[in-house]
Design a protein around this motif. Structure first.
Motif, PDB file in Angstrom:
ATOM      1  N   GLU A  78       0.847  -5.396  26.109  1.00  0.00           N
ATOM      2  CA  GLU A  78       0.243  -6.700  25.860  1.00  0.00           C
ATOM      3  C   GLU A  78       0.784  -7.310  24.565  1.00  0.00           C
ATOM      4  O   GLU A  78       1.128  -8.491  24.522  1.00  0.00           O
ATOM      5  N   LYS A  79       0.874  -6.503  23.512  1.00  0.00           N
ATOM      6  CA  LYS A  79       1.383  -6.993  22.223  1.00  0.00           C
ATOM      7  C   LYS A  79       2.841  -7.432  22.349  1.00  0.00           C
ATOM      8  O   LYS A  79       3.236  -8.466  21.816  1.00  0.00           O
ATOM      9  N   ILE A  80       3.652  -6.646  23.049  1.00  0.00           N
ATOM     10  CA  ILE A  80       5.059  -6.999  23.239  1.00  0.00           C
ATOM     11  C   ILE A  80       5.177  -8.296  24.018  1.00  0.00           C
ATOM     12  O   ILE A  80       5.948  -9.193  23.653  1.00  0.00           O
ATOM     13  N   TYR A  81       4.393  -8.435  25.080  1.00  0.00           N
ATOM     14  CA  TYR A  81       4.420  -9.652  25.893  1.00  0.00           C
ATOM     15  C   TYR A  81       3.988 -10.861  25.065  1.00  0.00           C
ATOM     16  O   TYR A  81       4.606 -11.927  25.128  1.00  0.00           O
ATOM     17  N   ASP A  82       2.929 -10.713  24.263  1.00  0.00           N
ATOM     18  CA  ASP A  82       2.472 -11.809  23.407  1.00  0.00           C
ATOM     19  C   ASP A  82       3.571 -12.265  22.456  1.00  0.00           C
ATOM     20  O   ASP A  82       3.768 -13.461  22.241  1.00  0.00           O
ATOM     21  N   LYS A  83       4.274 -11.317  21.851  1.00  0.00           N
ATOM     22  CA  LYS A  83       5.359 -11.659  20.921  1.00  0.00           C
ATOM     23  C   LYS A  83       6.492 -12.386  21.641  1.00  0.00           C
ATOM     24  O   LYS A  83       7.087 -13.322  21.108  1.00  0.00           O
ATOM     25  N   MET A  84       6.817 -11.945  22.866  1.00  0.00           N
ATOM     26  CA  MET A  84       7.880 -12.605  23.629  1.00  0.00           C
ATOM     27  C   MET A  84       7.501 -14.044  23.975  1.00  0.00           C
ATOM     28  O   MET A  84       8.316 -14.959  23.843  1.00  0.00           O
TER      29      MET A  84
ATOM     30  N   GLU B  85       5.323 -15.939  22.372  1.00  0.00           N
ATOM     31  CA  GLU B  85       5.292 -16.697  21.124  1.00  0.00           C
ATOM     32  C   GLU B  85       6.702 -17.117  20.702  1.00  0.00           C
ATOM     33  O   GLU B  85       6.938 -18.265  20.305  1.00  0.00           O
ATOM     34  N   ARG B  86       7.651 -16.209  20.816  1.00  0.00           N
ATOM     35  CA  ARG B  86       9.040 -16.505  20.454  1.00  0.00           C
ATOM     36  C   ARG B  86       9.629 -17.593  21.356  1.00  0.00           C
ATOM     37  O   ARG B  86      10.297 -18.514  20.886  1.00  0.00           O
ATOM     38  N   ARG B  87       9.356 -17.481  22.660  1.00  0.00           N
ATOM     39  CA  ARG B  87       9.875 -18.473  23.606  1.00  0.00           C
ATOM     40  C   ARG B  87       9.301 -19.858  23.317  1.00  0.00           C
ATOM     41  O   ARG B  87      10.003 -20.865  23.392  1.00  0.00           O
ATOM     42  N   ARG B  88       8.020 -19.924  22.984  1.00  0.00           N
ATOM     43  CA  ARG B  88       7.401 -21.217  22.662  1.00  0.00           C
ATOM     44  C   ARG B  88       7.986 -21.810  21.383  1.00  0.00           C
ATOM     45  O   ARG B  88       8.195 -23.014  21.291  1.00  0.00           O
ATOM     46  N   ARG B  89       8.221 -20.953  20.377  1.00  0.00           N
ATOM     47  CA  ARG B  89       8.842 -21.446  19.143  1.00  0.00           C
ATOM     48  C   ARG B  89      10.230 -22.009  19.413  1.00  0.00           C
ATOM     49  O   ARG B  89      10.604 -23.053  18.892  1.00  0.00           O
TER      50      ARG B  89
END
Length: 72
Positions: free
Chosen positions: A31-37, A39-43
């Motif tokens: 879940e944490k890895i997916y959230d970071k991915m 977040e990065r894509r949105r940025r």
């Protein structure tokens, strides 16, 4: 009261069998890895936004010539 993820997490924990608890740390890590991915894509998407010097209207999903639903 808690946030939606906290409430969902509590409900999910109540429904887990004892043998399912072994996979819980792995799922939390995923879940944490997916959230970071995400977040990065949105940025990155926000960084690609462009500002036009004129007023612009964008129209999409237009069909020319009909959609082929006639029963002839």
């Amino acid at each position: 009261m808690g946030t939606f993820p906290e409430i969902w997490f509590r409900i999910a924990l109540q429904q887990l069998r004892h043998s399912d608890y072994a996979i819980l740390p792995f799922l939390l890590l995923m879940e944490k890895i997916y959230d970071k991915m995400v977040e990065r894509r949105r940025r990155q998407a926000r960084a690609r936004l462009r500002k036009f010097p004129i007023f612009l209207i964008s129209v999409g999903n237009l069909t020319v010539g009909g959609t082929g639903k006639s029963l002839v």
